[in-house]
Design a protein around this motif. Structure first.
Motif, mmCIF file in Angstrom:
data_model
loop_
_atom_site.group_PDB
_atom_site.id
_atom_site.type_symbol
_atom_site.label_atom_id
_atom_site.label_comp_id
_atom_site.label_asym_id
_atom_site.label_seq_id
_atom_site.Cartn_x
_atom_site.Cartn_y
_atom_site.Cartn_z
ATOM 1 N N UNK A 1 -3.015 1.256 12.051
ATOM 2 C CA UNK A 1 -2.082 0.785 11.029
ATOM 3 C C UNK A 1 -2.821 -0.017 9.965
ATOM 4 N N UNK A 2 -3.683 -0.922 10.384
ATOM 5 C CA UNK A 2 -4.462 -1.722 9.434
ATOM 6 C C UNK A 2 -5.368 -0.862 8.566
ATOM 7 N N UNK A 3 -5.812 0.274 9.104
ATOM 8 C CA UNK A 3 -6.673 1.203 8.356
ATOM 9 C C UNK A 3 -5.871 2.167 7.483
ATOM 10 N N UNK A 4 -4.530 2.043 7.495
ATOM 11 C CA UNK A 4 -3.683 2.913 6.678
ATOM 12 C C UNK A 4 -3.335 4.236 7.327
ATOM 13 N N UNK A 5 -3.654 4.395 8.609
ATOM 14 C CA UNK A 5 -3.266 5.608 9.350
ATOM 15 C C UNK A 5 -1.932 5.292 10.032
ATOM 16 N N UNK A 6 -0.845 5.653 9.338
ATOM 17 C CA UNK A 6 0.479 5.202 9.728
ATOM 18 C C UNK A 6 1.203 6.131 10.690
ATOM 19 N N UNK A 7 0.662 7.320 10.929
ATOM 20 C CA UNK A 7 1.250 8.271 11.884
ATOM 21 C C UNK A 7 0.266 8.505 13.021
ATOM 22 N N UNK A 8 0.729 8.310 14.248
ATOM 23 C CA UNK A 8 -0.118 8.534 15.415
ATOM 24 C C UNK A 8 0.663 9.308 16.458
#
Length: 122
Positions: free
Chosen positions: A25-32
Motif C-alpha cells: 500500500x505504501x508503495x502504491x500497489x493498492x490491489x493484492x
C-alpha cells in the motif's frame, strides 16, 4: 495442515501477510491477490483509507466481502493493477485498520473474525 498463503507466488507466513500489505500500500500497489494452498483467493483493494476485502473459494466464485453496515457515502481511489480507478460505497468497504485485522485473521484461522461483518455475493 493449515492453509498457506502466497502473494505473487511468494509464500508468506501469516504474520508476514499484513506487513506485506502495508508495504505494498505504501508503495502504491493498492490491489493484492493472495492465493491459498487450498485454492482459495483473498483480495485486498485499498485507497489507503478504506479497503475492499473479498474471500473466494476459488476461481469463478463470487465469494464474500467485508462490509461496514451503516457507513454512508462512497470512496474512490481504489486503483486496480491494470490502472482502473474504482469507486465503492463505504458500506462495501471497511477502514484499512479493520481490513488488515480481517486479513490477518483469515490467513491465521482460515475464516472471518467472529466480529467482522461480511456478506455473501454468491
Amino acid at each position: 495442515m493449515s492453509e498457506g498463503w502466497t502473494i505473487d507466488g511468494d509464500h508468506l507466513a501469516p504474520d508476514e501477510v499484513v506487513a506485506s500489505l502495508r508495504t505494498r500500500t505504501n508503495d502504491g500497489r493498492l490491489e493484492t491477490w493472495l492465493t491459498s494452498s487450498s485454492g482459495r483467493l483473498l483480495t485486498f483493494v485499498t485507497n489507503s483509507e478504506r479497503a475492499m476485502v473479498m474471500l473466494l473459494d476459488g476461481e469463478g466464485d463470487a465469494g464474500e466481502h467485508a462490509v461496514d453496515p451503516g457507513a454512508g457515502g462512497e470512496s474512490d481511489g481504489f486503483v486496480l493493477s491494470h490502472g482502473q480507478n474504482d469507486t465503492y460505497p463505504n458500506a462495501d468497504t471497511v477502514p484499512i485498520a479493520q481490513a488488515l485485522r480481517i486479513v490477518g485473521h483469515v490467513v491465521r484461522e482460515g475464516s472471518w473474525p467472529a466480529d467482522a461483518h461480511h456478506v455473501s455475493d454468491r
